[in-house]
Design a protein around this motif. Structure first.
Motif, PDB file in Angstrom:
ATOM      1  N   GLN A   1      33.643  46.602  45.279  1.00  0.00           N
ATOM      2  CA  GLN A   1      33.855  45.648  46.214  1.00  0.00           C
ATOM      3  C   GLN A   1      32.149  44.301  45.861  1.00  0.00           C
ATOM      4  O   GLN A   1      32.554  43.099  46.265  1.00  0.00           O
ATOM      5  CB  GLN A   1      34.309  45.777  47.508  1.00  0.00           C
ATOM      6  CG  GLN A   1      34.983  44.258  48.050  1.00  0.00           C
ATOM      7  CD  GLN A   1      36.186  43.671  47.370  1.00  0.00           C
ATOM      8  OE1 GLN A   1      36.910  44.711  47.439  1.00  0.00           O
ATOM      9  NE2 GLN A   1      35.668  42.846  46.524  1.00  0.00           N
TER      10      GLN A   1
ATOM     11  N   ALA B   1      37.108  39.123  47.376  1.00  0.00           N
ATOM     12  CA  ALA B   1      36.059  39.763  48.472  1.00  0.00           C
ATOM     13  C   ALA B   1      37.479  40.418  48.803  1.00  0.00           C
ATOM     14  O   ALA B   1      36.009  41.701  49.824  1.00  0.00           O
ATOM     15  CB  ALA B   1      35.653  38.726  49.109  1.00  0.00           C
ATOM     16  N   ASP B   2      38.325  40.369  49.211  1.00  0.00           N
ATOM     17  CA  ASP B   2      39.389  41.298  49.858  1.00  0.00           C
ATOM     18  C   ASP B   2      40.070  42.607  48.829  1.00  0.00           C
ATOM     19  O   ASP B   2      41.389  42.875  49.054  1.00  0.00           O
ATOM     20  CB  ASP B   2      39.900  41.295  51.002  1.00  0.00           C
ATOM     21  CG  ASP B   2      40.868  39.952  50.223  1.00  0.00           C
ATOM     22  OD1 ASP B   2      40.937  39.468  49.267  1.00  0.00           O
ATOM     23  OD2 ASP B   2      42.324  39.720  51.145  1.00  0.00           O
TER      24      ASP B   2
ATOM     25  N   GLN C   1      41.387  46.020  49.686  1.00  0.00           N
ATOM     26  CA  GLN C   1      42.053  46.185  50.479  1.00  0.00           C
ATOM     27  C   GLN C   1      43.228  45.921  50.006  1.00  0.00           C
ATOM     28  O   GLN C   1      44.545  45.755  50.881  1.00  0.00           O
ATOM     29  CB  GLN C   1      41.338  45.031  52.497  1.00  0.00           C
ATOM     30  CG  GLN C   1      40.216  45.841  52.478  1.00  0.00           C
ATOM     31  CD  GLN C   1      38.941  45.166  51.723  1.00  0.00           C
ATOM     32  OE1 GLN C   1      38.848  44.688  51.037  1.00  0.00           O
ATOM     33  NE2 GLN C   1      38.335  46.166  52.239  1.00  0.00           N
ATOM     34  N   ARG C   2      43.280  44.440  48.952  1.00  0.00           N
ATOM     35  CA  ARG C   2      44.525  44.222  48.601  1.00  0.00           C
ATOM     36  C   ARG C   2      44.981  44.053  47.284  1.00  0.00           C
ATOM     37  O   ARG C   2      45.484  43.360  46.289  1.00  0.00           O
ATOM     38  CB  ARG C   2      44.946  42.686  49.675  1.00  0.00           C
ATOM     39  CG  ARG C   2      44.814  42.563  50.712  1.00  0.00           C
ATOM     40  CD  ARG C   2      45.737  41.945  51.451  1.00  0.00           C
ATOM     41  NE  ARG C   2      45.375  40.210  51.063  1.00  0.00           N
ATOM     42  CZ  ARG C   2      45.746  38.985  51.212  1.00  0.00           C
ATOM     43  NH1 ARG C   2      46.687  39.032  51.340  1.00  0.00           N
ATOM     44  NH2 ARG C   2      44.438  37.923  50.799  1.00  0.00           N
TER      45      ARG C   2
END
Length: 442
Positions: free
Chosen positions: A325, A335-336, A339-340
């Motif tokens: 990441q 940046a996520d 997560q997604r």
């Protein structure tokens, strides 16, 4: 009538003649290191014409090279451009694969090694033929910068521990020209030239350690195991001779390595693996085996068992996922992402299962045909300048030994249209062989 341009070949300088170097190799003689260096310099600066470069490549392809010649050729090609130098508190390590289908090892291995104290400036390539390229996979991540400046590369590697990027114009320029000529002169298969081409870029990256994943099987460029072993032996001998501690594994590519084949789909599977979800035990085992070789060669572990324990700790603790990441964010990606991933990675409008014509157990897979089906979907290149559809491909592919039928499809096709989906689905059915006697019932 307009005259055609005439290509002028290199003239004699200081009594040195390129044609004499070509003649010597054509007749089976050994080339001096200085002659190889001057010839490679002529390839890089354009003072040698294409005819001379092609003749040299053909002479090497037919006559072969000694180990000393291979080392001289690889280091001369390395020195034809910028050579990176590092001042880091840990070993500089990289991995290279000769390519295959569903081979997303680099996306998992680079952050794993970084989490174990290595620094990984991984210079990767685009897809070639039926094989997927790491850069094409990373291109499916919005904003990810595949060609950072040298300063940004250094900053990311120092801060994160890994950066997977593309070859810059000033790294091994002689290789770029020689490869283009080999591609149209039937000299691609030369082990001498393959070795130099791979190592020119890797040596220019300033590595301490290199691990090679040389593929064999029906989805590899080196189909026969003995050919793959010969290439592995050549790369190890030359790289070690050039001062880079190198190890190689010959691994199986007689079926896809991951459950996915296609750019965004393979990124999604790599993220899932870093999160702890092992969809393909084969992909995970190859990753661990290469990682263990790298850590032992780099002096970060005393033996393969201890190395695997380090890798597993970096995986279970989430440290490797965090490095991935951080790398994505440092190179301009979201940046996520981890997560997604479904929010950012391209999604094909058509997604449906590919059912076999009859139930049975998978006995064999024509892996090259699976890769070519991805190309037909638009996930690979038919021409060098093709734009890719990064969303297409296959997921949840069945492996050899698994049962398929009314409850389990061969996989899921992701396509841009119903027509493309049906064409690719039939290609996938044709690539799978079920039942006994090696006969396809798909």
């Amino acid at each position: 009538m307009q005259s055609q341009p005439v290509e002028v070949c290199a003239a004699a300088t200081d009594g040195w003649l390129a044609q004499e170097v070509i003649r010597r190799k054509r007749d089976g003689g050994a080339l001096a290191s200085g002659d190889i260096q001057r010839f490679v310099a002529g390839i890089a600066d354009g003072s040698l014409c294409e005819g001379q470069v092609a003749a040299f490549a053909m002479a090497v392809c037919i006559r072969g090279m000694s180990l000393d010649e291979r080392i001289a050729l690889s280091t001369a090609m390395r020195d034809s451009g910028q050579v990176l130098r590092w001042n880091l508190p840990g070993p500089v390590v990289d991995k290279h694969s000769t390519g295959g289908v569903g081979d997303c090892v680099s996306l998992v291995l680079a952050p794993l090694l970084a989490a174990c104290g290595c620094y990984v400036p991984m210079i990767s390539g685009r897809g070639l033929g039926h094989t997927g390229g790491t850069l094409d996979k990373l291109q499916s991540i919005p904003g990810y910068n595949l060609q950072p400046s040298a300063l940004q590369l250094r900053e990311v590697v120092a801060a994160v521990g890994c950066a997977i990027i593309g070859q810059t114009a000033d790294l091994a320029p002689a290789d770029r020209r020689l490869y283009g000529i080999r591609d149209v002169t039937a000299t691609v298969e030369s082990i001498d030239l393959i070795t130099a081409s791979i190592l020119a870029k890797k040596l220019a990256a300033g590595l301490d350690v290199l691990v090679m994943d040389v593929k064999s099987g029906n989805g590899a460029f080196m189909v026969a195991t003995q050919d793959a072993q010969a290439l592995a032996d050549s790369i190890v001998a030359v790289a070690n001779g050039a001062g880079v501690r190198t190890r190689a594994l010959v691994t199986d590519m007689s079926q896809p390595l991951a459950r996915s084949a296609g750019n965004a789909l393979e990124v999604a599977e790599a993220i899932a693996l870093l999160q702890g979800q092992v969809r393909s035990p084969r992909l995970w085992e190859v990753t661990l085996a290469l990682g263990a070789e790298a850590l032992v060669a780099a002096g970060r572990a005393g033996n393969p068992v201890a190395a695997r324990e380090q890798l597993l700790h970096a995986w279970h603790s989430g440290a490797a996922l965090a490095r991935f990441q951080q790398m994505v964010a440092a190179l301009g990606g979201p940046a996520d992402l981890v997560q997604r991933p479904g929010h950012y990675l391209a999604q094909a409008p058509i997604q449906r299962p590919v059912w076999p014509a009859a139930s049975g157990q998978v006995e064999a897979i024509d892996t090259r045909a699976v890769g070519m089906a991805v190309v037909l979907l638009g996930g690979g290149r038919r021409r060098p300048d093709d734009n890719l559809d990064l969303s297409v491909g296959f997921r949840d592919l069945a492996f050899v030994g698994e049962a398929v039928g009314r409850q389990r499809p061969l996989g899921w096709v992701h396509a841009a249209s119903e027509t493309a989906a049906e064409t690719a689905a039939q290609a996938l059915r044709n690539a799978y062989f079920l039942g006994t006697g090696g006969q396809s019932v798909c």
